[in-house]
Design an enzyme around this catalytic site. Structure first.
Site, PDB file in Angstrom:
ATOM      1  N   ASP A  23       0.880  -1.164   0.000  1.00 17.87           N
ATOM      2  CA  ASP A  23       0.000   0.000   0.000  1.00 17.87           C
ATOM      3  C   ASP A  23       0.917   1.214   0.000  1.00 17.87           C
ATOM      4  O   ASP A  23       1.420   1.616   1.048  1.00 17.87           O
ATOM      5  CB  ASP A  23      -0.889  -0.009   1.243  1.00 17.87           C
ATOM      6  CG  ASP A  23      -1.766   1.234   1.323  1.00 17.87           C
ATOM      7  OD1 ASP A  23      -2.275   1.670   0.271  1.00 17.87           O
ATOM      8  OD2 ASP A  23      -1.923   1.781   2.434  1.00 17.87           O
ATOM      9  N   GLU A  84      -0.892  -1.365  -4.921  1.00 16.10           N
ATOM     10  CA  GLU A  84      -2.104  -0.624  -5.216  1.00 16.10           C
ATOM     11  C   GLU A  84      -1.790   0.490  -6.209  1.00 16.10           C
ATOM     12  O   GLU A  84      -0.841   1.254  -6.019  1.00 16.10           O
ATOM     13  CB  GLU A  84      -2.693  -0.036  -3.931  1.00 16.10           C
ATOM     14  CG  GLU A  84      -4.058   0.590  -4.124  1.00 16.10           C
ATOM     15  CD  GLU A  84      -4.708   0.983  -2.804  1.00 16.10           C
ATOM     16  OE1 GLU A  84      -5.358   0.134  -2.189  1.00 16.10           O
ATOM     17  OE2 GLU A  84      -4.533   2.144  -2.397  1.00 16.10           O
ATOM     18  N   ASP A 157      -2.675   0.915   6.912  1.00 16.00           N
ATOM     19  CA  ASP A 157      -1.716   0.693   5.827  1.00 16.00           C
ATOM     20  C   ASP A 157      -1.330  -0.785   5.736  1.00 16.00           C
ATOM     21  O   ASP A 157      -1.140  -1.322   4.650  1.00 16.00           O
ATOM     22  CB  ASP A 157      -0.466   1.547   6.060  1.00 16.00           C
ATOM     23  CG  ASP A 157      -0.817   2.978   6.413  1.00 16.00           C
ATOM     24  OD1 ASP A 157      -1.023   3.773   5.482  1.00 16.00           O
ATOM     25  OD2 ASP A 157      -0.905   3.276   7.616  1.00 16.00           O
TER      26      ASP A 157
END
Length: 238
Positions: A23, A84, A157
């Site tokens: 992330d 991501e 996160d």
């Protein structure tokens, strides 16, 4: 003594995969290494959040994220890195920082010959919860269940990094009887539950499409009638 998990590659759809989910972020970058198995379960291997401070020099912040990624890649040797995809926001500095963090992580994987896959936030949520607009707590609960964690993953996160890894495993075919390795580099085709439901509904033609279809039907009927005037295919009625 149980055997060690089978190490696969991004192309192996019937073996376990070790995936590093990321992330990305410049202030906080979540990393999660998971082993995903063919029975659609998984286990957490490692998780951490690499953080930097806004008052630090930008070059130092980017280097810190790069070194964290390199260490995890070298220690855990994942089969694939799933990250991501940068999501456009109104906050331009946040987008730029996320892109910078993503770049060094991707470069670190590429330098080691590790394939990289990108997933949008909605793809990740849809894969993990079957709802592309799921709330953060719903994603956390599903991650805990899938990976059989003792408690909900924290911070967010770390949760998102876990979710990206799980999304990639299921999208790339772990535990299925088909090979989707050709699509593991990028995944833009995932749909949310609402989109899937809409796709199952019969598509209704637009008024313009219906008018054109009717004109073609009449033209065909005219051509099939003896003595009827022909209709040129090269020109449309205006």
């Amino acid at each position: 003594m149980s055997a060690a998990p089978v190490r696969g590659t991004a192309a192996g759809s019937l073996v376990a995969q070790r995936i590093l989910g990321v992330d990305p972020g410049l202030t906080r970058c979540g990393f999660a290494v998971v082993e995903m198995r063919p029975d659609r379960t998984g286990a957490s291997v490692a998780v951490e959040v690499a953080g930097t401070r806004s008052e630090q020099d930008l070059a130092e912040r980017i280097l810190a994220i790069q070194r964290a990624a390199e260490r995890l890649l070298d220690v855990h040797a994942p089969d694939v890195l799933a990250i991501e995809r940068v999501f456009a926001q109104n906050n331009a500095p946040t987008v730029v920082g996320t892109a910078q963090a993503s770049g060094v992580v991707i470069a670190a994987a590429a330098a080691r010959g590790i394939p990289v896959a990108w997933h949008t936030p909605s793809e990740v949520k849809a894969a993990v919860t079957d709802d592309g607009a799921a709330a953060k707590d719903a994603v956390a609960r599903m991650v805990q269940r899938i990976l059989r964690l003792d408690e909900l993953p924290k911070p967010v996160d770390a949760t998102d990094a876990y979710a990206v890894a799980i999304c990639h495993a299921w999208r790339s075919g772990v535990g299925t009887r088909h090979d989707m390795s050709a699509g593991t580099r990028t995944h833009q085709g995932a749909r949310t539950a609402a989109q899937q439901a809409a796709a199952r509904q019969p598509r209704e033609a637009t008024p313009a499409q219906r008018a054109w279809a009717e004109a073609e039907r009449r033209a065909a009927d005219g051509r099939s009638s003896p003595g009827a005037p022909g209709v040129s295919r090269g020109r449309r009625a205006r």
